[in-house]
Design a protein around this motif. Structure first.
Motif, PDB file in Angstrom:
ATOM      1  N   THR A   1     -22.789  26.471 -18.695  1.00  0.00           N
ATOM      2  CA  THR A   1     -23.864  27.349 -18.221  1.00  0.00           C
ATOM      3  C   THR A   1     -24.106  28.492 -19.192  1.00  0.00           C
ATOM      4  O   THR A   1     -25.256  28.817 -19.519  1.00  0.00           O
ATOM      5  N   LYS A   2     -23.039  29.105 -19.674  1.00  0.00           N
ATOM      6  CA  LYS A   2     -23.183  30.239 -20.593  1.00  0.00           C
ATOM      7  C   LYS A   2     -23.811  29.794 -21.912  1.00  0.00           C
ATOM      8  O   LYS A   2     -24.664  30.485 -22.462  1.00  0.00           O
TER       9      LYS A   2
ATOM     10  N   ARG B   1     -24.787  41.004 -22.242  1.00  0.00           N
ATOM     11  CA  ARG B   1     -25.516  40.475 -21.092  1.00  0.00           C
ATOM     12  C   ARG B   1     -24.866  39.241 -20.477  1.00  0.00           C
ATOM     13  O   ARG B   1     -24.720  39.164 -19.258  1.00  0.00           O
ATOM     14  N   PHE B   2     -24.481  38.268 -21.296  1.00  0.00           N
ATOM     15  CA  PHE B   2     -23.998  36.991 -20.769  1.00  0.00           C
ATOM     16  C   PHE B   2     -22.476  36.896 -20.665  1.00  0.00           C
ATOM     17  O   PHE B   2     -21.957  36.063 -19.928  1.00  0.00           O
TER      18      PHE B   2
ATOM     19  N   THR C   1     -25.860  27.291 -22.370  1.00  0.00           N
ATOM     20  CA  THR C   1     -27.281  27.030 -22.086  1.00  0.00           C
ATOM     21  C   THR C   1     -28.068  28.332 -21.947  1.00  0.00           C
ATOM     22  O   THR C   1     -29.170  28.462 -22.503  1.00  0.00           O
ATOM     23  N   GLN C   2     -27.492  29.315 -21.254  1.00  0.00           N
ATOM     24  CA  GLN C   2     -28.175  30.593 -21.077  1.00  0.00           C
ATOM     25  C   GLN C   2     -28.413  31.287 -22.423  1.00  0.00           C
ATOM     26  O   GLN C   2     -29.506  31.798 -22.680  1.00  0.00           O
TER      27      GLN C   2
ATOM     28  N   ASP D   1     -31.075  29.340 -24.515  1.00  0.00           N
ATOM     29  CA  ASP D   1     -32.424  29.549 -23.977  1.00  0.00           C
ATOM     30  C   ASP D   1     -32.925  30.958 -24.277  1.00  0.00           C
ATOM     31  O   ASP D   1     -34.092  31.149 -24.647  1.00  0.00           O
ATOM     32  N   PHE D   2     -32.041  31.957 -24.117  1.00  0.00           N
ATOM     33  CA  PHE D   2     -32.408  33.345 -24.371  1.00  0.00           C
ATOM     34  C   PHE D   2     -32.761  33.549 -25.855  1.00  0.00           C
ATOM     35  O   PHE D   2     -33.749  34.211 -26.180  1.00  0.00           O
TER      36      PHE D   2
END
Length: 149
Positions: A126-127, A92-93, A129-130, A133-134
């Motif tokens: 950003t990645k 996904r990321f 953090t994503q 959080d996920f």
């Protein structure tokens, strides 16, 4: 060029003369006039310079942009996050296909850490953090960090 030589009274045209004539023909007469005025008092052709002109070419150096620093995004192993969830995160990321995601997940599982990709600082941040959080949203303790490459 023959018409230009004829307009000079049949005299042979020097290299500097050709450059000036070409510039005049191309419409850069202002700059050519400066050259004509500056060369009016110079030595005649065939002087000390051995037939070579004294025209200099000045080039402007382009500023080179510095390449951005790159950062590795790493996944850390833990005993609680399911392997299938790690594969899903990689797909996904990090846009990994199923095969690459499984290979990276097994590397993380066996070695304790695995590289997901190399990115500029902002993208890597950003990645990370994503992913964090996920993982938190799905109640998994998966850790994702970045380090300078």
């Amino acid at each position: 060029m023959a018409e230009l030589a004829a307009s000079q009274g049949g005299k042979p045209i020097t290299r500097l003369g050709r450059i000036i004539m070409l510039r005049l023909v191309r419409g850069t007469s202002a700059r050519s006039n400066q050259i004509l005025q500056s060369s009016a008092g110079s030595e005649p052709p065939g002087g000390d310079d051995g037939g070579r002109s004294s025209t200099a070419i000045v080039t402007k150096a382009k500023p080179r942009t510095k390449r951005p620093n790159l950062y590795r995004v790493l996944l850390l192993n833990d005993d609680y996050t399911p392997m299938e969830f790690v594969v899903h995160v990689l797909e996904r990321f990090f846009n990994k296909n199923r095969e690459d995601a499984t290979r990276i997940m097994l590397h993380v599982h066996q070695n304790g850490v695995g590289e997901c990709g190399v990115f500029t600082y902002e993208v890597a941040e950003t990645k990370v953090t994503q992913v964090m959080d996920f993982a938190r949203k799905h109640q998994h303790p998966l850790q994702c960090v970045m380090e300078k490459n």
